[in-house]
Design an enzyme around this catalytic site. Sequence first.
Site, mmCIF file in Angstrom:
data_model
loop_
_atom_site.group_PDB
_atom_site.id
_atom_site.type_symbol
_atom_site.label_atom_id
_atom_site.label_comp_id
_atom_site.label_asym_id
_atom_site.label_seq_id
_atom_site.Cartn_x
_atom_site.Cartn_y
_atom_site.Cartn_z
ATOM 1 N N SER A 143 0.854 -1.185 0.000
ATOM 2 C CA SER A 143 0.000 0.000 0.000
ATOM 3 C C SER A 143 0.888 1.232 0.000
ATOM 4 O O SER A 143 2.002 1.206 0.550
ATOM 5 C CB SER A 143 -0.904 0.021 1.233
ATOM 6 O OG SER A 143 -1.532 1.289 1.390
ATOM 7 N N TYR A 156 -1.586 -1.154 10.216
ATOM 8 C CA TYR A 156 -1.834 -1.516 8.816
ATOM 9 C C TYR A 156 -0.645 -1.118 7.950
ATOM 10 O O TYR A 156 -0.160 -1.910 7.127
ATOM 11 C CB TYR A 156 -3.106 -0.833 8.319
ATOM 12 C CG TYR A 156 -3.365 -1.030 6.852
ATOM 13 C CD1 TYR A 156 -3.853 -2.241 6.371
ATOM 14 C CD2 TYR A 156 -3.108 -0.014 5.941
ATOM 15 C CE1 TYR A 156 -4.072 -2.435 5.012
ATOM 16 C CE2 TYR A 156 -3.325 -0.190 4.587
ATOM 17 C CZ TYR A 156 -3.811 -1.398 4.125
ATOM 18 O OH TYR A 156 -4.021 -1.579 2.782
#
Length: 247
Positions: A143, A156
Amino acid sequence: MSGGLQDKVVLVTGGSRGIGAAIARRFASLGSRVVVAYRSDREAAEKLAGDLVNAGGHCIAVQADIANPDDIRTLVASVVERFGRIDVLVNCAAVGPYRPLGQMDASFIRSILETNVMGIVLMTEEVLPHLASPGGRIINFSSALAFRPIPTSSVYSASKAAVVTLTHAFAKELGPKGITVNAVAPGVIETDLTTKILAERGEQILAMTPLARIGKPDDIAGIVTFLASPDAGWITGRTIIADGGVT
């Protein structure tokens, strides 16, 4: 269009919706035989598989939670039983809850790391004996938040930074076998999972994006099929940040 993917067996985890579903559709359109692995949304996965089959493609849906080692073994065994091998593994499945410091506990942290990090390692371990060699492809999902974390995304973001490192390390191990390992790190992509983010920060994201639009799942699917194709045979160990040039 990425050539050389006709009849390739492609396993896409997290393939029932959003980016994963777009990837499954793109591979099917190129003549690949696609396995859509899903954790819980059986209806969406089976509808997607049915749509692709009705359009003349080859696709099956298989339930599996990649945080569960037993599910991983059953998933891979099902693919090999049906198609005999695996040519491309797309590790797209992930979870992404955010919490600020002071509100995290062990179960929250564990749930993210078990899916986003352990799941990729165990999926790769299980697929490897059945992966085409040479010519096999592994495409992981990181990401843009691995490089630009925001408040509350810490765990995350860390899990996705781990994917970058795993990708680089696995590429070095598997290179002698002729298997490439790469990752894609999307920015904000318009899916049902980003509705809240876009409602809250959509204008800010647009202002930071030189291409002046929000990314679509198909933007990412095209990168994945390229990395899976013979044209990308000299690319390995790399993470492509696909965020429209956010500054």
